[in-house]
Motif scaffolding. Structure first.
Motif, short mmCIF file in Angstrom:
data_model
loop_
_atom_site.label_atom_id
_atom_site.label_comp_id
_atom_site.label_asym_id
_atom_site.label_seq_id
_atom_site.Cartn_x
_atom_site.Cartn_y
_atom_site.Cartn_z
N UNK A 102 0.81 -1.22 0.00
CA UNK A 102 0.00 0.00 0.00
C UNK A 102 0.84 1.27 0.00
N UNK A 103 2.11 1.17 -0.35
CA UNK A 103 3.00 2.33 -0.20
C UNK A 103 2.54 3.52 -1.03
N UNK A 104 2.05 3.27 -2.25
CA UNK A 104 1.57 4.39 -3.08
C UNK A 104 0.39 5.09 -2.42
N UNK A 105 -0.51 4.30 -1.84
CA UNK A 105 -1.66 4.91 -1.17
C UNK A 105 -1.23 5.67 0.09
N UNK A 106 -0.28 5.10 0.84
CA UNK A 106 0.21 5.79 2.02
C UNK A 106 0.88 7.11 1.64
N UNK A 107 1.62 7.08 0.54
CA UNK A 107 2.27 8.29 0.07
C UNK A 107 1.25 9.34 -0.34
N UNK A 108 0.18 8.91 -1.01
CA UNK A 108 -0.86 9.85 -1.42
C UNK A 108 -1.57 10.45 -0.21
N UNK A 109 -1.80 9.64 0.80
CA UNK A 109 -2.46 10.13 2.01
C UNK A 109 -1.59 11.17 2.71
N UNK A 110 -0.29 10.89 2.80
CA UNK A 110 0.62 11.85 3.43
C UNK A 110 0.71 13.13 2.62
N UNK A 111 0.74 13.01 1.30
CA UNK A 111 0.81 14.19 0.43
C UNK A 111 -0.42 15.07 0.63
N UNK A 112 -1.58 14.45 0.81
CA UNK A 112 -2.81 15.21 1.01
C UNK A 112 -2.76 16.01 2.31
N UNK A 113 -2.02 15.52 3.29
CA UNK A 113 -1.89 16.24 4.55
C UNK A 113 -0.88 17.38 4.39
N UNK A 114 0.26 17.05 3.84
CA UNK A 114 1.33 18.02 3.60
C UNK A 114 2.29 17.40 2.59
N UNK A 115 2.51 18.02 1.43
CA UNK A 115 3.39 17.44 0.42
C UNK A 115 4.77 17.08 0.94
N UNK A 116 5.24 17.81 1.93
CA UNK A 116 6.58 17.53 2.47
C UNK A 116 6.62 16.21 3.22
N UNK A 117 5.48 15.76 3.71
CA UNK A 117 5.45 14.53 4.50
C UNK A 117 5.86 13.32 3.67
N UNK A 118 5.34 13.21 2.45
CA UNK A 118 5.59 12.03 1.63
C UNK A 118 7.07 11.86 1.33
N UNK A 119 7.80 12.96 1.27
CA UNK A 119 9.24 12.88 0.98
C UNK A 119 9.99 12.12 2.07
N UNK A 120 9.43 12.07 3.25
CA UNK A 120 10.13 11.42 4.36
C UNK A 120 9.97 9.90 4.35
N UNK A 121 9.28 9.35 3.35
CA UNK A 121 9.10 7.90 3.26
C UNK A 121 10.25 7.21 2.54
N UNK A 122 11.29 7.96 2.20
CA UNK A 122 12.38 7.39 1.41
C UNK A 122 12.99 6.17 2.09
N UNK A 123 13.19 6.23 3.40
CA UNK A 123 13.78 5.11 4.11
C UNK A 123 12.93 3.86 4.03
#
Length: 251
Positions: A102-123
């Protein structure tokens, strides 16, 4: 043994760094509804309890079928979220799922909150198998700039190493980063024993407090981590303690 810091703290530390983004966090009360969550790779939508096949623990320690357990969760305003080989109940405001699928969906959810959040999923993207479950409370970003979150990781260990030995080794590693406040063995409603630790860590812009549970299944340790700001932790602790009692492994 032990990869505790590298593995079990991966998403916890990643999400702790989200506090640094808090200054530009939009109010998510209207924009992000609690039901916008992903399950088993599906498009973001509200997780309906009737969709899960998990068997969850009744309050008396016995197990119930998925229908009765999920009906109770619905009545309590909670939902069941599926991870990789597990299911966990959390309040309906949480979003989350299995990072492996579900990583793509998790990334989309974080982006909806704040675009900067999704960038922190790199690890997590580099090693999605390390995290079996990730969930977060979108509403918390608007109030504290930190996403209250839950993550679950696993580590394989020799069968002769018991949970007490593992917890002592985890404490030693955590002490290098955290101020440890509590350490004890507890009984879960599914009949299993768990190591329980509470620690506080300083980030650039907030103090974060985390509640760790370590549960042994043969040669595998499951590490469940609940994280919130230190200011919010005491208020949220009863929710965290209620949630861990619903953990169902092998789902």
């Amino acid at each position: 043994m032990l990869q505790f810091v590298k593995r079990s703290l991966l998403s916890a530390i990643v999400l702790a760094s989200l506090a640094a983004c808090g200054g530009n966090t939009p109010d998510t009360t209207e924009a992000t509804s609690p039901g916008e969550t992903a399950q088993n790779g599906a498009a973001p939508s509200q997780i309906e309890s009737t969709d899960t096949s998990a068997t969850l623990a009744d309050p008396d320690g016995t197990t119930a079928d998925s229908t009765s357990a999920t009906e109770e969760a619905t009545q309590n305003g909670w939902q069941t979220i599926q991870g990789n080989g597990l299911a966990l109940q959390l309040p309906a405001r949480y979003q989350g799922g299995n990072p492996k699928t579900d990583l793509n969906q998790l990334e989309a959810q974080l982006t909806a909150i704040n675009p900067a959040y999704a960038d922190r999923l790199a690890g997590i993207k580099e090693n999605p198998d390390a995290i079996a479950f990730l969930a977060f409370d979108p509403q918390s970003a608007a109030t504290s700039g930190f996403l209250t979150n839950v993550n679950i990781a696993t580590e394989n260990i020799p069968s002769e190493i018991g949970i007490e030995t593992y917890m002592e080794a985890a404490k030693e590693q955590l002490a290098a980063l955290y101020t440890l406040e509590d350490s004890q063995m507890v009984d879960l409603k599914n009949g299993k024993k768990a190591g329980r630790l509470v620690g506080e860590i300083d980030t650039d812009s907030a103090k974060i407090k985390q509640l760790f549970y370590m549960i042994q299944e043969g040669e595998q340790i499951w590490i469940v981590t609940y994280a919130a700001t230190s200011e919010e932790f005491t208020r949220l602790l009863p929710e965290f303690e209620q949630s861990i009692q619903t953990l169902e492994l092998g789902s």
